[in-house]
Design a protein around this motif. Sequence first.
Motif, PDB file in Angstrom:
ATOM      1  N   VAL A  14       0.811  -1.224   0.000  1.00 32.75           N
ATOM      2  CA  VAL A  14       0.000   0.000   0.000  1.00 32.75           C
ATOM      3  C   VAL A  14       0.841   1.269   0.000  1.00 32.75           C
ATOM      4  CG1 VAL A  14      -2.080  -1.031   0.967  1.00 32.75           C
ATOM      5  CG2 VAL A  14      -0.300  -0.172   2.496  1.00 32.75           C
ATOM      6  N   TRP A  23      -2.457   4.029  -0.823  1.00 33.15           N
ATOM      7  CA  TRP A  23      -3.462   3.129  -0.256  1.00 33.15           C
ATOM      8  C   TRP A  23      -4.874   3.491  -0.707  1.00 33.15           C
ATOM      9  CZ3 TRP A  23      -7.416   4.818   2.891  1.00 33.15           C
ATOM     10  CH2 TRP A  23      -7.254   6.063   3.508  1.00 33.15           C
ATOM     11  N   SER A  59      11.493  -2.587   7.935  1.00 31.92           N
ATOM     12  CA  SER A  59      11.775  -1.710   9.067  1.00 31.92           C
ATOM     13  C   SER A  59      11.118  -2.364  10.261  1.00 31.92           C
ATOM     14  CB  SER A  59      11.211  -0.307   8.839  1.00 31.92           C
ATOM     15  OG  SER A  59       9.799  -0.343   8.832  1.00 31.92           O
ATOM     16  N   GLN A  60      11.519  -1.950  11.458  1.00 31.02           N
ATOM     17  CA  GLN A  60      11.016  -2.644  12.649  1.00 31.02           C
ATOM     18  C   GLN A  60      10.433  -1.715  13.700  1.00 31.02           C
ATOM     19  OE1 GLN A  60      14.521  -3.677  11.475  1.00 31.02           O
ATOM     20  NE2 GLN A  60      14.779  -5.539  12.646  1.00 31.02           N
ATOM     21  N   PHE A  61      10.275  -0.465  13.339  1.00 31.78           N
ATOM     22  CA  PHE A  61       9.707   0.457  14.320  1.00 31.78           C
ATOM     23  C   PHE A  61       8.615   1.278  13.665  1.00 31.78           C
ATOM     24  CE2 PHE A  61       9.581   4.862  15.885  1.00 31.78           C
ATOM     25  CZ  PHE A  61       9.030   4.604  17.133  1.00 31.78           C
ATOM     26  N   ILE A  62       7.536   1.441  14.375  1.00 29.89           N
ATOM     27  CA  ILE A  62       6.444   2.283  13.880  1.00 29.89           C
ATOM     28  C   ILE A  62       5.850   3.085  15.023  1.00 29.89           C
ATOM     29  CG2 ILE A  62       5.677   0.831  11.960  1.00 29.89           C
ATOM     30  CD1 ILE A  62       3.461  -0.226  13.982  1.00 29.89           C
ATOM     31  N   ASN A  63       5.179   4.161  14.655  1.00 34.46           N
ATOM     32  CA  ASN A  63       4.166   4.727  15.533  1.00 34.46           C
ATOM     33  C   ASN A  63       2.998   5.119  14.644  1.00 34.46           C
ATOM     34  OD1 ASN A  63       4.477   7.424  14.589  1.00 34.46           O
ATOM     35  ND2 ASN A  63       6.289   7.620  15.881  1.00 34.46           N
ATOM     36  N   ALA A  64       1.950   5.604  15.241  1.00 30.67           N
ATOM     37  CA  ALA A  64       0.696   5.786  14.495  1.00 30.67           C
ATOM     38  C   ALA A  64       0.808   6.791  13.363  1.00 30.67           C
ATOM     39  CB  ALA A  64      -0.426   6.178  15.454  1.00 30.67           C
ATOM     40  N   ALA A  68       1.367   4.147   5.491  1.00 35.39           N
ATOM     41  CA  ALA A  68       0.570   2.918   5.522  1.00 35.39           C
ATOM     42  C   ALA A  68       1.402   1.633   5.435  1.00 35.39           C
ATOM     43  CB  ALA A  68      -0.465   2.952   4.396  1.00 35.39           C
ATOM     44  N   TYR A  70       4.487   0.975   6.121  1.00 30.54           N
ATOM     45  CA  TYR A  70       5.359   0.704   7.266  1.00 30.54           C
ATOM     46  C   TYR A  70       4.585   0.080   8.424  1.00 30.54           C
ATOM     47  CZ  TYR A  70       8.881   3.675   5.069  1.00 30.54           C
ATOM     48  OH  TYR A  70       9.791   4.204   4.207  1.00 30.54           O
ATOM     49  N   LEU A  71       3.331   0.490   8.539  1.00 32.66           N
ATOM     50  CA  LEU A  71       2.533   0.099   9.703  1.00 32.66           C
ATOM     51  C   LEU A  71       2.301  -1.398   9.791  1.00 32.66           C
ATOM     52  CD1 LEU A  71      -0.190   2.898   9.605  1.00 32.66           C
ATOM     53  CD2 LEU A  71       1.652   2.647  11.287  1.00 32.66           C
ATOM     54  N   ASN A  72       2.233  -2.053   8.653  1.00 30.78           N
ATOM     55  CA  ASN A  72       1.687  -3.401   8.622  1.00 30.78           C
ATOM     56  C   ASN A  72       2.276  -4.123   7.422  1.00 30.78           C
ATOM     57  OD1 ASN A  72       0.004  -5.564   9.147  1.00 30.78           O
ATOM     58  ND2 ASN A  72      -1.766  -4.665   8.122  1.00 30.78           N
ATOM     59  N   ARG A  73       3.296  -4.922   7.690  1.00 26.34           N
ATOM     60  CA  ARG A  73       3.952  -5.602   6.569  1.00 26.34           C
ATOM     61  C   ARG A  73       4.453  -6.966   7.017  1.00 26.34           C
ATOM     62  NH1 ARG A  73       9.588  -2.151   6.205  1.00 26.34           N
ATOM     63  NH2 ARG A  73       8.390  -0.971   4.673  1.00 26.34           N
TER      64      ARG A  73
ATOM     65  N   PHE B 104      10.746  -9.785  19.761  1.00 23.27           N
ATOM     66  CA  PHE B 104      10.223  -8.974  18.655  1.00 23.27           C
ATOM     67  C   PHE B 104      10.328  -9.735  17.334  1.00 23.27           C
ATOM     68  CE2 PHE B 104       9.851  -5.425  15.691  1.00 23.27           C
ATOM     69  CZ  PHE B 104       8.843  -4.678  16.278  1.00 23.27           C
ATOM     70  N   TYR B 166      -2.171  -4.281  17.458  1.00 14.02           N
ATOM     71  CA  TYR B 166      -3.312  -3.708  16.746  1.00 14.02           C
ATOM     72  C   TYR B 166      -4.590  -4.421  17.168  1.00 14.02           C
ATOM     73  CZ  TYR B 166      -0.370  -1.306  13.271  1.00 14.02           C
ATOM     74  OH  TYR B 166       0.509  -0.467  12.642  1.00 14.02           O
ATOM     75  N   PHE B 180      -6.419   5.734   7.143  1.00  7.92           N
ATOM     76  CA  PHE B 180      -5.985   4.350   6.932  1.00  7.92           C
ATOM     77  C   PHE B 180      -6.012   3.599   8.254  1.00  7.92           C
ATOM     78  CE2 PHE B 180      -2.635   1.063   6.382  1.00  7.92           C
ATOM     79  CZ  PHE B 180      -3.201   0.386   5.308  1.00  7.92           C
ATOM     80  N   LEU B 181      -5.345   4.190   9.258  1.00 10.53           N
ATOM     81  CA  LEU B 181      -5.270   3.603  10.599  1.00 10.53           C
ATOM     82  C   LEU B 181      -6.082   4.430  11.586  1.00 10.53           C
ATOM     83  CD1 LEU B 181      -3.856   1.927  12.963  1.00 10.53           C
ATOM     84  CD2 LEU B 181      -2.108   3.725  12.905  1.00 10.53           C
ATOM     85  N   LEU B 186      -4.023   1.254  18.010  1.00 13.76           N
ATOM     86  CA  LEU B 186      -2.621   0.800  17.973  1.00 13.76           C
ATOM     87  C   LEU B 186      -2.022   1.017  19.359  1.00 13.76           C
ATOM     88  CD1 LEU B 186       0.020  -0.081  16.557  1.00 13.76           C
ATOM     89  CD2 LEU B 186       0.355   2.304  15.899  1.00 13.76           C
ATOM     90  N   ASN B 203       4.901  -4.115  14.102  1.00 13.68           N
ATOM     91  CA  ASN B 203       4.493  -3.542  12.809  1.00 13.68           C
ATOM     92  C   ASN B 203       3.731  -4.557  11.955  1.00 13.68           C
ATOM     93  OD1 ASN B 203       6.757  -5.108  12.501  1.00 13.68           O
ATOM     94  ND2 ASN B 203       7.812  -3.715  11.107  1.00 13.68           N
ATOM     95  N   LEU B 204       2.781  -5.221  12.591  1.00 17.98           N
ATOM     96  CA  LEU B 204       2.012  -6.251  11.881  1.00 17.98           C
ATOM     97  C   LEU B 204       0.632  -6.328  12.520  1.00 17.98           C
ATOM     98  CD1 LEU B 204       2.127  -8.487   9.721  1.00 17.98           C
ATOM     99  CD2 LEU B 204       2.950 -10.048  11.481  1.00 17.98           C
ATOM    100  N   SER B 205      -0.374  -6.329  11.667  1.00 20.90           N
ATOM    101  CA  SER B 205      -1.749  -6.376  12.170  1.00 20.90           C
ATOM    102  C   SER B 205      -2.042  -7.728  12.791  1.00 20.90           C
ATOM    103  CB  SER B 205      -2.745  -6.092  11.043  1.00 20.90           C
ATOM    104  OG  SER B 205      -2.563  -7.013   9.990  1.00 20.90           O
TER     105      SER B 205
END
Lengths: 447, 447
Positions: A14, A23, A59-64, A68, A70-73, B104, B166, B180-181, B186, B203-205
């Motif tokens: 996305v 997205w 990548s291994q770090f996210i915030n809200a 799109a 990066y958030l969910n992969r 993680f 999530y 999107f989110l 989160l 970083n995964l739903s």
Amino acid sequence: MTRRIHLALHPYGVGGPGQHGLWKDPSVAKNASVDIGYYIRQAQAAEHALFDALIIVDSQFINATYPAHYLNRLEPLTLLSAVATHTRHLGLVGTASSTYNSPFNLARRFGSLDHISGGRAGWNVVTSFDTGTSRNYGLDEHLDYTTRYGRALESVRVVRGLWDSYEDDAFPADVERGVFLDPDKLHALNHAGEHFRVAGPLNLSRSPQGQPVIFQAGVSEEGRDLAAQVAEGIYAPGGTLEQAREYYADVKRRTAAAGRDPEHIKIFIHGGPIVRGTDELARRRAERIAEEDYDFHASLALLGRAFGAHDFSQYDLDAPFPDVAHLAERGGRTGAAKIIARAEAEKLTLRQVAETFAERKHSPFVGSPETVADTIGQWFDAGTFDGINLAFRNDEDLTRFVEDVLPLLQKRGLFRTEYEAETLRGNLGLPIPVNRHTAARQPVGAR
Amino acid sequence: MTRRIHLALHPYGVGGPGQHGLWKDPSVAKNASVDIGYYIRQAQAAEHALFDALIIVDSQFINATYPAHYLNRLEPLTLLSAVATHTRHLGLVGTASSTYNSPFNLARRFGSLDHISGGRAGWNVVTSFDTGTSRNYGLDEHLDYTTRYGRALESVRVVRGLWDSYEDDAFPADVERGVFLDPDKLHALNHAGEHFRVAGPLNLSRSPQGQPVIFQAGVSEEGRDLAAQVAEGIYAPGGTLEQAREYYADVKRRTAAAGRDPEHIKIFIHGGPIVRGTDELARRRAERIAEEDYDFHASLALLGRAFGAHDFSQYDLDAPFPDVAHLAERGGRTGAAKIIARAEAEKLTLRQVAETFAERKHSPFVGSPETVADTIGQWFDAGTFDGINLAFRNDEDLTRFVEDVLPLLQKRGLFRTEYEAETLRGNLGLPIPVNRHTAARQPVGAR
């Protein structure tokens, strides 16, 4: 043999870097980034088009506030392993951090992927560059540059040592003699270095490529030197034709200085070709995309990533760009330094920095099929790349490139008309490394 | 609903524990343990037979004396991910050490496998138990029992916390509103415990099962307590009917004492059924296999594993069993203690201990189809298991069980005639956990 262009596909689900609006595209499934069917279809399209590889970044770090995709992969190795059995020729390059994975686990997983894919695995070595990530792995602060790159180099060396645990003919599996393994062909590593101690041996035979291909993205001095020493594929920063040519020549020079054949490091620049019937239509498409992708908050979050996941929303957007130079050392140093230098030179506010950072990096490959083929040919002839990492907006953009541009490149002898090999090394023109222990057995003249 | 037997398949490539001669079987490919095609065919056969799951065990340390399958095997997660897209109902349970993987990374990989498989992932939590393994991960000495089990418990809790990052409806992907989110859905974890500090979020739903299923193999006191607290599937040690019944009752009791529904922990015993036309033919087949598998050196190496990869070849084989009690504490304590107790009681030499250790654990399920179905039914009615982990010698043994025994079990209502669900939880009769944050939002009465 004629020098030919290599092509890799970056499927971004996305939305990739800067593709903040993707997205919303009705032709892109909202769950694409976690849908294995999407990746299998992308891989099969890439293979049908004779691309060299599929590349999965990470990548291994996210915030809200993150974009799109990066958030969910999906995690790259599980993703690529699932794709492997639905393809036969396509290289499968996965990103994994040398900072947050042990060399023994890395060697097993990429070695396993190489077995599963019949010799098509590649490891994109990253060091990870933000404090957000370090906090997911028990560290309050991110490791500094020198430590990260020192670990990366040592990690690649250990992993390669583990991949040579077994010689190619270690398993006679001779029922008559009752010998499954020839014990002389199994070698412990007994590595004790600055960052790692790993005894080995690896519990996995040598894979079809001998060793998976090492990719790396080196921009800083340390990054370029690491690339020169161990990388076989590079994601180059791109930029203008002049910048790309300078980078290309520099990395090839450093590789030769490190005692390696510069032909054995393949430099890929990033390209998001936009192809339409005429130059004007393509230009308009590029503009529309830029508009769709404009998202100030997502850009501010991405800007923060360059400074080690720094939260820029805490500052006054219309005051001068804040003093964050101390953060650059732990973040993506080269990129961060450029941002600071530009902000100072042009006296930009934080808002202005984020807005310009938000601008989608212009692809040089925008236009009619002829224009795009011409431009790719010119850049290639100018010594700016060995290959292009292609990221497409959606399936239509992929199809237009494959159906309209590739035949032109093929007609000019710049792109293959069939795969040369079934391994990634074979298609990239990289040698299969001789196992170090086998090499050591041979008389000097035969090596 | 009638209580039904669950079945899992353990494919062992060129040989499982004690199957030292299997690699010589002409019907088993010499490279089976690293051939993804072998695993896909095994999985499809298991799915055709309506089994609940494929289980991939693991180890990370070898030396040249180890049995064939240990020497050279695919890494479980890459293996299962490749199998996932070639199956639709079969659970996919992979082994990973909580001692040598960060929570993680574990959360990402198993969560990713759950997405890729559409809700069929399981994590078999092991703590690893030998010094050989620790030396592949930078530790000179293996962690002690308490530390390993403390880490395991904390690791599972952290991983489950990350899987709840999530909420299920976190991604409205609403184009009209440009959302999107939903950022309220989160959640960071901010875990700071004795063994791990992990900020999150993942970083995964949330995956189709809510959370992958936790498997564990608990024999010691610590192991049984860990199982009671967090496991949803157990590999039980088996043994005699009495021993199995005692273990089953004990673990169910501990699970209830831990405040959980004992129905939500499924206990699997190990069984390698040998089915032939008559009891006598099956018995002879079992004897022939035992002869083929006899390999003193491999047995000595496996004996060493129970004591933390201790090298027993350094001792006089015909002297009394050496004093290695101090090693048991760091190895597989319960198993090692049993070996020592028996050696002392029966005054055995090292050779005698290794020889009896070498004996293939007798499967209780040997005989004609009727005999095997009867025995399975008796054991099941006696409260010894919820499921059986089936390891077959080769395809013929698998086929005989599936074609000749399963229909009898189905006729008696003891085994399914079609899958109940497309998720592993659904087929095992385990609930899908409600996301903790969603649960916390609901009024108390509705929880």
